[in-house]
Design a protein around this motif. Structure first.
Motif, PDB file in Angstrom:
ATOM      1  N   GLU A  92       0.841  -1.190   0.000  1.00  0.00           N
ATOM      2  CA  GLU A  92       0.000   0.000   0.000  1.00  0.00           C
ATOM      3  C   GLU A  92       0.879   1.244   0.000  1.00  0.00           C
ATOM      4  O   GLU A  92       1.516   1.569   1.000  1.00  0.00           O
ATOM      5  N   MET A  93       0.929   1.959  -1.121  1.00  0.00           N
ATOM      6  CA  MET A  93       1.775   3.149  -1.225  1.00  0.00           C
ATOM      7  C   MET A  93       1.353   4.235  -0.246  1.00  0.00           C
ATOM      8  O   MET A  93       2.190   4.897   0.367  1.00  0.00           O
ATOM      9  N   ASP A  94       0.033   4.421  -0.064  1.00  0.00           N
ATOM     10  CA  ASP A  94      -0.444   5.458   0.861  1.00  0.00           C
ATOM     11  C   ASP A  94       0.016   5.187   2.282  1.00  0.00           C
ATOM     12  O   ASP A  94       0.389   6.108   3.021  1.00  0.00           O
ATOM     13  N   SER A  95       0.015   3.914   2.659  1.00  0.00           N
ATOM     14  CA  SER A  95       0.448   3.547   4.007  1.00  0.00           C
ATOM     15  C   SER A  95       1.948   3.816   4.187  1.00  0.00           C
ATOM     16  O   SER A  95       2.381   4.349   5.219  1.00  0.00           O
ATOM     17  N   ILE A  96       2.720   3.483   3.161  1.00  0.00           N
ATOM     18  CA  ILE A  96       4.168   3.719   3.224  1.00  0.00           C
ATOM     19  C   ILE A  96       4.459   5.219   3.274  1.00  0.00           C
ATOM     20  O   ILE A  96       5.334   5.674   4.004  1.00  0.00           O
ATOM     21  N   LYS A  97       3.690   6.011   2.507  1.00  0.00           N
ATOM     22  CA  LYS A  97       3.890   7.466   2.500  1.00  0.00           C
ATOM     23  C   LYS A  97       3.653   8.064   3.877  1.00  0.00           C
ATOM     24  O   LYS A  97       4.380   8.973   4.306  1.00  0.00           O
TER      25      LYS A  97
END
Length: 264
Positions: free
Chosen positions: A187-192
């Protein structure tokens, strides 16, 4: 009279006459050998106050060599050697030496080029393909830099004018590029959000410049994420190490991997 004569092979030499001819040339050479390094030290002491410390250290090296060379010429002249013959001999030897030591001549030319074009000066932080550190001196044939782990590295000047040099001190702010792998899917949003917490909490990051996270490329089974952050030049390496450490320790994607490996 016999006590004054010394025998060298077939020759009989008057000792006092020999000493009378040699004492002044020997003193001249001795003065040159003593005075050259002393003048170099005196000039080097002014380097810290000089506007161009590199030019000062370069001049100090030249003065040292010239004083010793001049003392040698004066000594030869005192011995009665024809200076015209010396000039002819030096010219012939110079050509031979220049061919034999062309790499050293290239270093001298490189030093002059560095002083004239000023791609860097003493006190600036530079990086070459092999080394990175602060320039401490620019000499006649080499430049010395001090690395972050306090090692002095001596680099031939010819290398510095033919290789790619990055002068980090020219810009007060630099951008760090960090690449870290993440297993697919993720999940890119979570990593961001997690990266934002890491970046925002680090005082070395120039927050006004912002930061960016994107996918650089995709390999089999994982993606390489690219993080771009800005910092002051003096903090570049320290911040890079800190962020790498925090990404490994705090990103949940790596914590999950640790849990899976421990359970196995």
């Amino acid at each position: 009279m016999g006590d004054r004569m010394i025998e060298i092979g077939k020759y009989h030499i008057d000792l006092w006459t020999l000493l009378d001819h040699l004492w002044l040339p020997v003193i001249e050479v001795g003065i040159g050998i003593y005075l050259g390094p002393k003048l170099k030290k005196v000039i080097m002491k002014t380097a810290d106050k000089s506007l161009d410390r590199g030019a000062t250290t370069f001049l100090a090296s030249c003065v040292n060599i010239l004083v010793i060379a001049l003392a040698g010429i004066l000594a030869l002249e005192e011995l009665g050697v024809n200076l015209k013959s010396i000039v002819s001999l030096v010219s012939a030897l110079g050509l031979g030496i220049a061919l034999a030591l062309k790499s050293n001549m290239a270093n001298v030319a490189g030093g002059l080029q560095i002083l004239m074009t000023k791609p860097f000066t003493v006190g600036e932080f530079i990086s070459t393909p092999d080394h990175k550190g602060t320039v401490t001196s620019i000499e006649l044939m080499f430049t010395t830099i001090r690395t972050n782990n306090n090692k002095l590295v001596v680099i031939p000047n010819s290398n510095l004018v033919t290789e790619s040099i990055v002068n980090h001190s020219k810009n007060k702010i630099e951008r760090i590029k960090l690449v870290f792998p993440v297993n697919i899917p993720f999940e890119m949003d979570s990593i961001k959000k997690e990266v934002d917490a890491i970046v925002s909490s680090n005082p070395k990051v120039v927050q006004e410049a912002g930061w960016e996270l994107t996918v650089k490329n995709i390999q089999q089974g994982y993606a390489n994420c690219l993080l771009l952050v800005s910092c002051n030049t003096v903090d570049y390496e320290t911040l890079m190490y800190e962020l790498n450490k925090e990404l490994v320790e705090k990103l949940s994607v790596y914590q999950d991997t640790k849990k899976d490996s421990s359970s196995n």
